[in-house]
Scaffold this motif. Structure first.
Motif, PDB file in Angstrom:
ATOM      1  N   PHE A  38       0.833  -1.199   0.000  1.00 14.64           N
ATOM      2  CA  PHE A  38       0.000   0.000   0.000  1.00 14.64           C
ATOM      3  C   PHE A  38       0.873   1.256   0.000  1.00 14.64           C
ATOM      4  O   PHE A  38       0.602   2.210  -0.730  1.00 14.64           O
ATOM      5  CB  PHE A  38      -0.955   0.031   1.199  1.00 14.64           C
ATOM      6  CG  PHE A  38      -1.707   1.335   1.277  1.00 14.64           C
ATOM      7  CD1 PHE A  38      -2.783   1.578   0.445  1.00 14.64           C
ATOM      8  CD2 PHE A  38      -1.289   2.324   2.148  1.00 14.64           C
ATOM      9  CE1 PHE A  38      -3.446   2.793   0.483  1.00 14.64           C
ATOM     10  CE2 PHE A  38      -1.943   3.554   2.194  1.00 14.64           C
ATOM     11  CZ  PHE A  38      -3.027   3.789   1.356  1.00 14.64           C
ATOM     12  N   ALA A  39       1.914   1.261   0.809  1.00 12.90           N
ATOM     13  CA  ALA A  39       2.817   2.418   0.861  1.00 12.90           C
ATOM     14  C   ALA A  39       3.443   2.665  -0.508  1.00 12.90           C
ATOM     15  O   ALA A  39       3.578   3.817  -0.944  1.00 12.90           O
ATOM     16  CB  ALA A  39       3.891   2.207   1.927  1.00 12.90           C
ATOM     17  N   ALA A  40       3.825   1.587  -1.204  1.00 10.61           N
ATOM     18  CA  ALA A  40       4.395   1.733  -2.546  1.00 10.61           C
ATOM     19  C   ALA A  40       3.353   2.290  -3.513  1.00 10.61           C
ATOM     20  O   ALA A  40       3.665   3.193  -4.307  1.00 10.61           O
ATOM     21  CB  ALA A  40       4.932   0.386  -3.037  1.00 10.61           C
ATOM     22  N   LEU A  41       2.123   1.795  -3.446  1.00  9.21           N
ATOM     23  CA  LEU A  41       1.050   2.336  -4.299  1.00  9.21           C
ATOM     24  C   LEU A  41       0.850   3.822  -4.025  1.00  9.21           C
ATOM     25  O   LEU A  41       0.664   4.621  -4.951  1.00  9.21           O
ATOM     26  CB  LEU A  41      -0.266   1.595  -4.064  1.00  9.21           C
ATOM     27  CG  LEU A  41      -0.389   0.173  -4.586  1.00  9.21           C
ATOM     28  CD1 LEU A  41      -1.748  -0.411  -4.213  1.00  9.21           C
ATOM     29  CD2 LEU A  41      -0.179   0.118  -6.090  1.00  9.21           C
ATOM     30  N   ASP A  51      10.942   5.999  -9.975  1.00 16.05           N
ATOM     31  CA  ASP A  51      11.593   4.702 -10.177  1.00 16.05           C
ATOM     32  C   ASP A  51      11.618   3.925  -8.859  1.00 16.05           C
ATOM     33  O   ASP A  51      11.200   4.426  -7.819  1.00 16.05           O
ATOM     34  CB  ASP A  51      13.001   4.868 -10.763  1.00 16.05           C
ATOM     35  CG  ASP A  51      13.972   5.589  -9.846  1.00 16.05           C
ATOM     36  OD1 ASP A  51      13.641   5.870  -8.673  1.00 16.05           O
ATOM     37  OD2 ASP A  51      15.095   5.882 -10.306  1.00 16.05           O
ATOM     38  N   GLN A  52      12.086   2.680  -8.922  1.00 16.31           N
ATOM     39  CA  GLN A  52      12.088   1.817  -7.733  1.00 16.31           C
ATOM     40  C   GLN A  52      12.885   2.416  -6.586  1.00 16.31           C
ATOM     41  O   GLN A  52      12.456   2.365  -5.439  1.00 16.31           O
ATOM     42  CB  GLN A  52      12.668   0.436  -8.075  1.00 16.31           C
ATOM     43  CG  GLN A  52      11.721  -0.446  -8.804  1.00 16.31           C
ATOM     44  CD  GLN A  52      12.259  -1.843  -9.035  1.00 16.31           C
ATOM     45  OE1 GLN A  52      11.670  -2.567  -9.778  1.00 16.31           O
ATOM     46  NE2 GLN A  52      13.341  -2.246  -8.427  1.00 16.31           N
ATOM     47  N   ALA A  57      13.026   5.084  -1.261  1.00 19.61           N
ATOM     48  CA  ALA A  57      13.366   6.262  -0.448  1.00 19.61           C
ATOM     49  C   ALA A  57      12.115   6.889   0.163  1.00 19.61           C
ATOM     50  O   ALA A  57      12.108   7.248   1.344  1.00 19.61           O
ATOM     51  CB  ALA A  57      14.114   7.287  -1.298  1.00 19.61           C
ATOM     52  N   LYS A  58      11.056   7.012  -0.625  1.00 14.44           N
ATOM     53  CA  LYS A  58       9.828   7.657  -0.135  1.00 14.44           C
ATOM     54  C   LYS A  58       9.176   6.881   0.999  1.00 14.44           C
ATOM     55  O   LYS A  58       8.577   7.467   1.894  1.00 14.44           O
ATOM     56  CB  LYS A  58       8.811   7.842  -1.265  1.00 14.44           C
ATOM     57  CG  LYS A  58       9.239   8.815  -2.331  1.00 14.44           C
ATOM     58  CD  LYS A  58       9.239  10.230  -1.825  1.00 14.44           C
ATOM     59  CE  LYS A  58       9.635  11.194  -2.927  1.00 14.44           C
ATOM     60  NZ  LYS A  58      10.003  12.504  -2.425  1.00 14.44           N
ATOM     61  N   ALA A  64      17.276  -2.969  -1.736  1.00 15.36           N
ATOM     62  CA  ALA A  64      17.559  -4.317  -2.230  1.00 15.36           C
ATOM     63  C   ALA A  64      16.294  -5.171  -2.322  1.00 15.36           C
ATOM     64  O   ALA A  64      16.236  -6.092  -3.137  1.00 15.36           O
ATOM     65  CB  ALA A  64      18.583  -5.002  -1.333  1.00 15.36           C
ATOM     66  N   THR A  65      15.286  -4.880  -1.503  1.00 13.69           N
ATOM     67  CA  THR A  65      14.086  -5.719  -1.504  1.00 13.69           C
ATOM     68  C   THR A  65      12.844  -5.038  -2.081  1.00 13.69           C
ATOM     69  O   THR A  65      11.811  -5.676  -2.223  1.00 13.69           O
ATOM     70  CB  THR A  65      13.771  -6.219  -0.074  1.00 13.69           C
ATOM     71  OG1 THR A  65      13.681  -5.097   0.797  1.00 13.69           O
ATOM     72  CG2 THR A  65      14.827  -7.179   0.420  1.00 13.69           C
TER      73      THR A  65
END
Length: 142
Positions: A38-41, A51-52, A57-58, A64-65
């Motif tokens: 959810f945090a990534a979304l 980017d990844q 970072a955000k 690495a994961t």
């Protein structure tokens, strides 16, 4: 001081409990989504084309994961990767139509479940807790 009363233990337990609450609510709305996903979304929604490494970072996640997290979101059809026009080695991330729908469905649920994460605290105590947690995080050096 006993270990179970130390800050590290209490933070770990609170993380366990908040993750449990989050997963319970996702299950209730029929989604297989973790707090990190959810945090990534949320980061991708807020910063389309990130980017990844930027997502990592955000959301303060290990670079690495983060790839595995993005892979799972892509496999679910929530995220699309495209080659960056600025750097052909980089992959830009954007929510798909399904990802946008899932994010829009999930955000109010996540907002509402915040009360369950800190039960027994009055609104001003929650605000103070968040203020102190932010202060500790901002002053942590790794």
């Amino acid at each position: 001081m006993k270990a179970h009363a130390m800050a590290g233990h209490l933070i770990r337990r609170l993380n366990q409990l908040s993750t449990h609450v989050f997963l319970k609510h996702m299950q209730q709305i029929g989604l297989d989504l973790t707090p990190v996903q959810f945090a990534a979304l949320d980061a991708i929604s807020t910063y389309p084309g990130i980017d990844q490494a930027g997502v990592a970072a955000k959301i303060a996640y290990d670079r690495a994961t983060i790839g595995g997290v993005i892979d799972r979101l892509e496999n679910k059809g929530y995220v699309a990767r495209t080659i960056s026009q600025r750097d052909r080695r980089a992959r830009e991330l954007r929510l798909t139509e399904l990802g946008r729908s899932v994010y829009d469905q999930t955000l109010p649920v996540v907002t509402a479940l915040q009360d369950e994460i800190l039960p027994g605290l009055r609104p001003e105590e929650r605000a103070r807790f968040q203020e102190l947690a932010r202060k500790a995080i901002d002053n942590m050096t790794l």
